[in-house]
Write a protein that holds these residues in place. Structure first.
Motif, short mmCIF file in Angstrom:
data_model
loop_
_atom_site.label_atom_id
_atom_site.label_comp_id
_atom_site.label_asym_id
_atom_site.label_seq_id
_atom_site.Cartn_x
_atom_site.Cartn_y
_atom_site.Cartn_z
N TRP A 117 0.69 -1.38 -0.26
CA TRP A 117 -0.43 0.10 0.44
C TRP A 117 1.16 1.30 -0.17
CZ3 TRP A 117 -5.00 0.51 -1.25
CH2 TRP A 117 -5.43 2.07 -0.16
N TYR A 118 2.43 1.31 0.34
CA TYR A 118 2.63 2.57 0.40
C TYR A 118 4.12 2.61 0.18
CZ TYR A 118 -0.02 1.74 4.75
OH TYR A 118 -0.57 1.71 5.86
N LEU A 119 3.55 1.98 -1.30
CA LEU A 119 4.77 1.68 -1.90
C LEU A 119 3.97 2.24 -3.82
CD1 LEU A 119 6.74 -1.91 -1.64
CD2 LEU A 119 7.88 0.48 -1.00
N ASP A 120 4.70 3.04 -4.14
CA ASP A 120 4.60 3.05 -5.91
C ASP A 120 4.58 2.18 -6.89
OD1 ASP A 120 7.29 3.58 -6.31
OD2 ASP A 120 7.13 5.42 -7.53
N THR A 121 3.88 1.00 -6.50
CA THR A 121 3.99 0.53 -7.29
C THR A 121 2.68 -0.02 -8.35
OG1 THR A 121 3.23 -1.29 -5.81
CG2 THR A 121 5.39 -1.13 -6.20
N GLY A 122 1.77 0.82 -8.42
CA GLY A 122 0.28 0.83 -9.05
C GLY A 122 -0.53 -0.26 -8.68
N GLY A 123 -0.05 -1.33 -7.84
CA GLY A 123 -1.02 -2.18 -7.14
C GLY A 123 -1.10 -4.18 -8.02
N PRO A 124 -1.54 -4.72 -7.54
CA PRO A 124 -1.26 -5.84 -9.06
C PRO A 124 -1.93 -5.95 -9.61
CG PRO A 124 -2.98 -5.95 -6.46
CD PRO A 124 -2.57 -4.88 -6.35
N GLY A 125 -2.19 -5.45 -10.16
CA GLY A 125 -3.10 -4.94 -11.59
C GLY A 125 -1.64 -4.74 -12.65
N THR A 126 -1.17 -4.10 -11.86
CA THR A 126 0.13 -3.43 -12.67
C THR A 126 1.33 -3.93 -12.37
OG1 THR A 126 -0.75 -1.23 -12.39
CG2 THR A 126 1.83 -1.71 -12.76
N TRP A 127 1.72 -4.86 -11.48
CA TRP A 127 2.82 -5.21 -11.06
C TRP A 127 2.66 -7.08 -10.72
CZ3 TRP A 127 1.68 -8.72 -7.02
CH2 TRP A 127 1.24 -8.14 -5.75
N LYS A 128 1.36 -7.46 -11.10
CA LYS A 128 1.53 -8.91 -11.39
C LYS A 128 2.18 -9.37 -12.10
CE LYS A 128 -1.98 -11.40 -7.83
NZ LYS A 128 -3.08 -11.21 -7.54
N SER A 129 2.21 -8.92 -13.19
CA SER A 129 3.45 -9.65 -14.75
C SER A 129 4.34 -9.58 -14.43
CB SER A 129 2.54 -8.57 -16.02
OG SER A 129 2.73 -6.80 -15.39
N GLN A 130 5.29 -8.54 -13.80
CA GLN A 130 6.55 -7.91 -13.54
C GLN A 130 7.13 -8.76 -12.30
OE1 GLN A 130 7.17 -3.73 -13.94
NE2 GLN A 130 5.14 -3.48 -14.55
N ILE A 131 6.32 -8.46 -11.57
CA ILE A 131 6.69 -9.51 -9.78
C ILE A 131 6.64 -10.48 -9.49
CG2 ILE A 131 7.41 -8.38 -7.24
CD1 ILE A 131 8.61 -6.27 -9.12
N PRO A 132 7.22 -11.77 -8.79
CA PRO A 132 7.30 -13.10 -8.89
C PRO A 132 6.63 -12.83 -7.41
CG PRO A 132 9.10 -13.17 -8.39
CD PRO A 132 9.05 -11.68 -9.50
N GLN A 133 5.28 -14.44 -7.67
CA GLN A 133 4.97 -13.93 -6.19
C GLN A 133 6.30 -14.76 -4.99
OE1 GLN A 133 1.67 -16.28 -6.33
NE2 GLN A 133 0.90 -16.16 -3.62
#
Length: 139
Positions: free
Chosen positions: A122-138
């Motif tokens: 919530w406190y990072l400027d990642t844009g939320g899961p719709g944005t970062w799930k394609s770039q950051i692995p679980q």
């Protein structure tokens, strides 16, 4: 300069919408969302470096984003970050909801070059899961 009635109407509507948004945001009536940006290459990363970074944002003055050893607020705190600081985002998981009561449960395992741990996304400027799930692995 002459302006058509339709253009004057659009300009007036836009001004009213902006004013309403400012008033609602100031009154705390608009729901906040994770910072709108996206993970991006880390500062100083060389060509082809896959590392993704995000900045800390939305932290109240005099407060800090606390990094923990696990994705929950009861885990041992290991570092504190202020707005604008860069963190390398390695993977994501779920855990405790954000501290501001929005119910946001995504946490990032991050590294600052000295140590690593978990922070609520919530406190990072990642844009939320719709944005970062394609770039950051679980994790």
């Amino acid at each position: 300069m002459l302006m058509s009635r339709q253009l004057r109407s659009r300009k007036g509507s836009a001004a009213v919408a902006v004013a309403a948004t400012v008033l609602l945001a100031g009154a705390g009536l608009l729901a906040a969302t994770p910072a709108q940006a996206a993970p991006r290459p880390c500062p100083g990363a060389g060509a082809g470096d896959p590392a993704r970074c995000a900045q800390v944002t939305g932290i109240d003055p005099g407060s800090a984003l606390v990094m923990h050893t696990a994705p929950n607020y009861g885990a041992t705190p290991v570092a504190r970050w202020g707005n604008g600081q860069w963190l390398e985002v390695n993977c994501w998981t779920t855990g405790d909801p954000d501290a501001d009561g929005n119910g946001y449960r995504y946490w990032m395992w991050v590294d600052n070059g000295i140590g690593d741990g978990y922070v609520n996304d919530w406190y990072l400027d990642t844009g939320g899961p719709g944005t970062w799930k394609s770039q950051i692995p679980q994790c």
